[in-house]
Design a protein around this motif. Structure first.
Motif, short mmCIF file in Angstrom:
data_model
loop_
_atom_site.label_atom_id
_atom_site.label_comp_id
_atom_site.label_asym_id
_atom_site.label_seq_id
_atom_site.Cartn_x
_atom_site.Cartn_y
_atom_site.Cartn_z
N SER A 53 17.40 79.25 31.40
CA SER A 53 18.61 79.56 32.16
C SER A 53 19.12 80.98 31.90
CB SER A 53 19.72 78.54 31.84
OG SER A 53 19.94 78.45 30.45
N SER A 83 24.27 74.23 32.40
CA SER A 83 23.87 73.11 31.54
C SER A 83 23.56 71.83 32.31
CB SER A 83 24.93 72.85 30.47
OG SER A 83 24.99 73.90 29.53
N SER A 87 19.74 70.04 32.14
CA SER A 87 19.50 68.65 31.72
C SER A 87 18.93 67.81 32.86
CB SER A 87 20.80 68.04 31.20
OG SER A 87 21.15 68.63 29.96
N TYR A 108 19.64 76.49 26.99
CA TYR A 108 21.00 76.36 27.52
C TYR A 108 21.75 77.67 27.30
CZ TYR A 108 20.24 71.30 27.76
OH TYR A 108 19.76 70.05 28.06
N ASP A 110 24.96 78.39 28.66
CA ASP A 110 26.40 78.36 28.87
C ASP A 110 27.24 78.80 27.67
OD1 ASP A 110 26.32 77.70 31.54
OD2 ASP A 110 26.35 75.54 31.17
N THR A 168 28.11 71.94 26.59
CA THR A 168 26.65 71.97 26.48
C THR A 168 26.15 70.82 25.62
OG1 THR A 168 26.69 74.37 26.77
CG2 THR A 168 24.68 73.42 25.84
N HIS A 171 25.73 67.77 27.62
CA HIS A 171 24.56 67.73 28.49
C HIS A 171 23.26 67.62 27.70
CE1 HIS A 171 26.56 67.99 32.32
NE2 HIS A 171 27.41 68.85 31.77
#
Length: 274
Positions: A53, A83, A87, A108, A110, A168, A171
């Protein structure tokens, strides 16, 4: 291994220092000659997948090597919230899972600028706040304010950052629940770590990349191994250690030219002088 994503993630996946890989700035990439952890596991019959990401974890910088599935659809701008999508893609990978062992990397982004408070994951303030800091402010806006921020102002982006971590964490929990629902959890090793930390004016700066203070390079490393009792290793370990450790835990030998030792489930003091 570094205070920003590209070199640190490269060290995590190769057990080699950024200088050995030739990674010095945003224009350098992971060399094709480097052996990444998914490549090592792929040679032993593992299904391999990644969901990333952030652009510095993407194929453009050499991280595509060794993956059957490499999902970059969540590589968006700093103001995106990714997130849930990471997932979702991870759970979709598990839905397609066959009987082969698998390696799945989830990145992740975020908990990172732009810092954004998430509904349902708000953390309380010690006192009402009426300063200039708002959820979702761009990093350049925060940097422009940094010389006139008071203690209460600094506490506000840190509180928002903690909301991002909690969001996060939720998730990531969805993926762990998916492993349980599919009967995979008790035969899966889970490693959770970070490529770098963040500074909130600890040494006069906001964010990362600029210094090597503890707040940037001392990151969590959590391992859930089905065969281990809970414990803490207090002697120094590093991201370099993840590749050889995972290799040994699943029964393979790591290459000879790597830098990291194997992490032991109990603190035996072997790396005390590191």
């Amino acid at each position: 291994q570094a205070p920003w994503t590209l070199p640190s993630l490269a060290s995590l996946l190769t057990s080699r220092y950024p200088s050995q890989l030739g990674i010095a700035d945003v224009d350098t990439v992971v060399p094709e000659s480097a052996l990444l952890l998914p490549e090592l596991l792929q040679t032993h019959g593992y299904a391999t997948g990644a969901v990333v990401s952030h652009r510095f974890a993407a194929a453009r910088w050499g991280f595509r090597q060794g993956y059957d599935v490499f999902d970059e659809t969540s590589v968006l701008d700093h103001d995106a919230v990714t997130s849930p999508a990471v997932s979702n893609a991870a759970i979709a990978f598990l839905d397609r899972h066959d009987e082969r062992p698998f390696f799945l990397l989830l990145h992740y982004f975020d908990p990172h600028s732009d810092y954004r408070e998430h509904a349902g994951f708000e953390l309380p303030r010690e006192a009402p706040y009426r300063g200039p800091i708002e959820s979702g402010m761009a990093r350049r806006e925060l940097l422009a304010l940094r010389r006139r921020l008071r203690a209460a102002d600094v506490a506000e982006p840190l509180r928002i950052y903690d909301s991002e971590i909690a969001f996060t964490d939720h998730h990531i929990g969805r993926v762990l629940d998916a492993l349980r629902e599919r009967g995979l959890y008790d035969r899966t090793i889970v490693v959770a770590t970070a490529d770098h930390g963040e500074e909130f004016l600890d040494h006069g700066h906001l964010g990362h990349t600029k210094t090597l203070y503890e707040e940037l390079i001392r990151v969590p490393l959590l391992v859930r191994h089905p065969g281990w009792e809970p414990g803490v290793v207090s002697t120094p370990v590093a991201l370099l250690d993840v590749l050889p450790s995972v290799a040994q835990w699943v029964g393979f030998e790591a290459p000879d030219d790597i830098e990291g030792p194997v992490i032991a489930p109990k603190d035996d003091g072997r790396h005390a002088e590191r």
